[in-house]
Motif scaffolding. Structure first.
Motif, PDB file in Angstrom:
ATOM      1  N   MET A  43       0.801  -1.065   0.115  1.00 46.92           N
ATOM      2  CA  MET A  43       0.134   0.044  -0.007  1.00 46.92           C
ATOM      3  C   MET A  43       1.092   1.238  -0.032  1.00 46.92           C
ATOM      4  SD  MET A  43      -2.934   1.278   2.771  1.00 46.92           S
ATOM      5  CE  MET A  43      -4.025   0.013   2.357  1.00 46.92           C
ATOM      6  N   SER A  44       0.491   1.957  -0.760  1.00 49.12           N
ATOM      7  CA  SER A  44       1.210   3.528  -0.832  1.00 49.12           C
ATOM      8  C   SER A  44       1.125   4.497   0.287  1.00 49.12           C
ATOM      9  CB  SER A  44       0.957   4.419  -2.048  1.00 49.12           C
ATOM     10  OG  SER A  44       1.489   5.605  -1.965  1.00 49.12           O
ATOM     11  N   GLU A  45       2.251   4.830   0.686  1.00 46.17           N
ATOM     12  CA  GLU A  45       2.183   5.739   1.942  1.00 46.17           C
ATOM     13  C   GLU A  45       1.450   7.312   1.619  1.00 46.17           C
ATOM     14  OE1 GLU A  45       5.840   6.218   3.841  1.00 46.17           O
ATOM     15  OE2 GLU A  45       6.205   3.910   3.998  1.00 46.17           O
ATOM     16  N   LYS A  46       1.558   7.281   0.302  1.00 47.95           N
ATOM     17  CA  LYS A  46       0.956   8.563  -0.082  1.00 47.95           C
ATOM     18  C   LYS A  46      -0.618   8.808  -0.114  1.00 47.95           C
ATOM     19  CE  LYS A  46       2.916  10.682  -3.428  1.00 47.95           C
ATOM     20  NZ  LYS A  46       3.600  12.160  -2.836  1.00 47.95           N
ATOM     21  N   LYS A  47      -1.246   9.445   0.434  1.00 44.83           N
ATOM     22  CA  LYS A  47      -2.669   9.554   0.386  1.00 44.83           C
ATOM     23  C   LYS A  47      -3.255   9.885  -1.104  1.00 44.83           C
ATOM     24  CE  LYS A  47      -3.734  11.045   5.096  1.00 44.83           C
ATOM     25  NZ  LYS A  47      -4.547  11.766   6.035  1.00 44.83           N
ATOM     26  N   VAL A  48      -4.503   9.295  -1.128  1.00 45.59           N
ATOM     27  CA  VAL A  48      -5.190   8.863  -2.358  1.00 45.59           C
ATOM     28  C   VAL A  48      -6.474   9.678  -2.468  1.00 45.59           C
ATOM     29  CG1 VAL A  48      -5.802   7.495  -4.122  1.00 45.59           C
ATOM     30  CG2 VAL A  48      -3.852   6.763  -2.807  1.00 45.59           C
ATOM     31  N   ALA A  49      -6.823  10.490  -3.455  1.00 41.21           N
ATOM     32  CA  ALA A  49      -8.029  11.100  -3.585  1.00 41.21           C
ATOM     33  C   ALA A  49      -8.660  10.523  -4.921  1.00 41.21           C
ATOM     34  CB  ALA A  49      -7.998  12.454  -3.623  1.00 41.21           C
ATOM     35  N   LEU A  50      -9.906  10.317  -4.965  1.00 43.00           N
ATOM     36  CA  LEU A  50     -10.880  10.181  -6.253  1.00 43.00           C
ATOM     37  C   LEU A  50     -11.686  11.206  -6.397  1.00 43.00           C
ATOM     38  CD1 LEU A  50     -11.965   8.519  -8.450  1.00 43.00           C
ATOM     39  CD2 LEU A  50     -13.007   6.923  -6.806  1.00 43.00           C
ATOM     40  N   VAL A  51     -11.776  11.905  -7.417  1.00 40.54           N
ATOM     41  CA  VAL A  51     -12.756  12.990  -7.696  1.00 40.54           C
ATOM     42  C   VAL A  51     -13.348  12.676  -8.941  1.00 40.54           C
ATOM     43  CG1 VAL A  51     -12.979  15.389  -7.928  1.00 40.54           C
ATOM     44  CG2 VAL A  51     -10.895  14.668  -6.610  1.00 40.54           C
ATOM     45  N   THR A  52     -14.743  12.588  -8.743  1.00 39.91           N
ATOM     46  CA  THR A  52     -15.555  12.004  -9.785  1.00 39.91           C
ATOM     47  C   THR A  52     -15.920  13.532 -10.536  1.00 39.91           C
ATOM     48  OG1 THR A  52     -17.829  12.528  -8.733  1.00 39.91           O
ATOM     49  CG2 THR A  52     -16.701  10.357  -8.539  1.00 39.91           C
ATOM     50  N   GLY A  53     -16.061  13.335 -11.864  1.00 36.21           N
ATOM     51  CA  GLY A  53     -16.366  14.289 -13.095  1.00 36.21           C
ATOM     52  C   GLY A  53     -15.279  15.334 -12.878  1.00 36.21           C
ATOM     53  N   SER A  54     -13.974  14.929 -12.761  1.00 36.20           N
ATOM     54  CA  SER A  54     -12.726  15.871 -12.761  1.00 36.20           C
ATOM     55  C   SER A  54     -11.821  15.810 -13.978  1.00 36.20           C
ATOM     56  CB  SER A  54     -11.730  15.387 -11.577  1.00 36.20           C
ATOM     57  OG  SER A  54     -11.576  14.031 -11.584  1.00 36.20           O
ATOM     58  N   GLY A  55     -12.728  15.099 -15.146  1.00 37.74           N
ATOM     59  CA  GLY A  55     -11.782  14.899 -15.969  1.00 37.74           C
ATOM     60  C   GLY A  55     -11.834  16.414 -16.902  1.00 37.74           C
ATOM     61  N   LYS A  56     -13.228  16.817 -16.848  1.00 39.27           N
ATOM     62  CA  LYS A  56     -13.343  18.301 -17.546  1.00 39.27           C
ATOM     63  C   LYS A  56     -12.749  19.246 -16.702  1.00 39.27           C
ATOM     64  CE  LYS A  56     -16.867  16.863 -20.958  1.00 39.27           C
ATOM     65  NZ  LYS A  56     -18.299  17.252 -21.151  1.00 39.27           N
ATOM     66  N   ARG A  86     -14.033  22.051 -14.981  1.00 39.53           N
ATOM     67  CA  ARG A  86     -14.855  22.524 -14.023  1.00 39.53           C
ATOM     68  C   ARG A  86     -14.666  22.257 -12.639  1.00 39.53           C
ATOM     69  NH1 ARG A  86     -18.823  24.098 -16.801  1.00 39.53           N
ATOM     70  NH2 ARG A  86     -20.223  24.161 -15.087  1.00 39.53           N
ATOM     71  N   VAL A  87     -15.586  22.289 -11.951  1.00 43.39           N
ATOM     72  CA  VAL A  87     -15.364  22.329 -10.363  1.00 43.39           C
ATOM     73  C   VAL A  87     -14.551  21.007  -9.857  1.00 43.39           C
ATOM     74  CG1 VAL A  87     -16.536  22.033  -8.093  1.00 43.39           C
ATOM     75  CG2 VAL A  87     -17.538  23.632  -9.855  1.00 43.39           C
ATOM     76  N   GLY A  88     -14.915  20.159 -10.440  1.00 48.02           N
ATOM     77  CA  GLY A  88     -13.988  18.751 -10.192  1.00 48.02           C
ATOM     78  C   GLY A  88     -12.798  18.947 -10.318  1.00 48.02           C
ATOM     79  N   ALA A  89     -12.227  19.489 -11.469  1.00 48.52           N
ATOM     80  CA  ALA A  89     -10.776  19.632 -11.723  1.00 48.52           C
ATOM     81  C   ALA A  89     -10.099  20.579 -10.789  1.00 48.52           C
ATOM     82  CB  ALA A  89     -10.756  20.049 -13.219  1.00 48.52           C
ATOM     83  N   ARG A  90     -10.864  21.493 -10.345  1.00 46.49           N
ATOM     84  CA  ARG A  90     -10.244  22.608  -9.590  1.00 46.49           C
ATOM     85  C   ARG A  90     -10.252  21.888  -7.991  1.00 46.49           C
ATOM     86  NH1 ARG A  90      -7.521  24.674  -6.775  1.00 46.49           N
ATOM     87  NH2 ARG A  90      -7.146  26.881  -6.264  1.00 46.49           N
TER      88      ARG A  90
END
Length: 252
Positions: A1-14, A16-20
């Motif tokens: 398991m990576s020691e670095k924390k992981v974030a999944l953001v839906t709708g972040s490809g474009k 818009r708000v998700g990318a920010r």
């Protein structure tokens, strides 16, 4: 398991708000999973930009969030790559403008599938993965302040977003009682990125309806998301980020 924390953001490809939101998390050193439904090129470019700009591992994952099998696959791909998911931010959404007379059952289903069912499924499958992690995790859903004061021509959209606060409280209880280190909250944005079909006159009216007398930005949503991540004594809460629109009657 990576020691670095992981974030999944839906709708972040474009972009818009998700990318920010994704960018704010990458700036903090999170490995990031960039979710998209159809915009594969943009998502791949976003992932590459996160790696180049912030030096973090990034993965583009595809899923139609209304498809349970696709959600499970996207979660599994993220876990297979990074070994953990510490933060989930549900930014994927649609908002189609249409007069009430023209709204069909298919329109309503489409909004509920994307805005509510998709949020439910990601909360469920990512949340249960977080339950199995000793450190738990933090989920932040994106609702809409205006479900309490809806405006015309978005009759299919607002009911789908009005359910987000209830869903947030349900998952705060369901997941928190399984692992007290899992927290679930929601941000209810106001005018932070107006639809492109909003006229200048409408924009002026919207801005005039805020107490701060200006339009917000996706950065304000990202800041609220970071607040929920940082404050580990907050769960089941919905925070309006709306410049005061939900309390201001604009002189009436």
């Amino acid at each position: 398991m990576s020691e670095k924390k992981v974030a999944l953001v839906t709708g972040s490809g474009k972009r818009r708000v998700g990318a920010r939101v994704l960018e704010a998390l990458a700036a903090r050193g999170y490995s990031v999973a960039v979710h998209y439904r159809t915009s594969a090129t943009e998502a791949t470019e976003t992932a590459a930009r996160m790696s180049a700009q912030f030096g973090v591992p990034a993965l583009a994952v595809q899923a139609d969030l209304a498809d349970e099998a696709a959600v499970k696959r996207a979660v599994s791909e993220t876990l297979a790559r990074f070994g953990r998911i510490d933060v989930l931010v549900n930014c994927a959404a649609i908002w189609n403008r249409k007069p009430l007379e023209e709204v069909t059952a298919a329109d309503v289903r489409e909004h509920f599938d994307t805005n509510l069912l998709g949020t439910f499924l990601t909360c469920q499958h990512v949340g249960l993965a977080m339950v199995g992690q000793p450190g738990g995790g933090c989920i932040v859903n994106i609702g809409d302040w205006a479900d309490v004061r809806p405006y015309r021509d978005f009759a299919a959209y607002f009911p789908s977003k009005a359910a987000i606060p209830g869903l947030t409280r349900v998952f705060a209880v369901e997941l928190g009682t399984r692992n007290p280190n899992v927290r679930v909250n929601a941000v209810l944005p106001g005018p932070v990125m107006l639809p492109p079909d909003v006229s200048e006159e409408e924009k002026e009216q919207i801005v005039a309806g805020t107490l701060v007398n200006r339009e917000g930005s996706p950065a304000h949503v990202a800041t609220a998301v970071l607040h929920f991540i940082d404050n580990d004594f907050v769960t089941g809460t919905c925070l309006p980020v709306d410049g005061g629109r939900s309390v201001f009657a604009n002189g009436f």
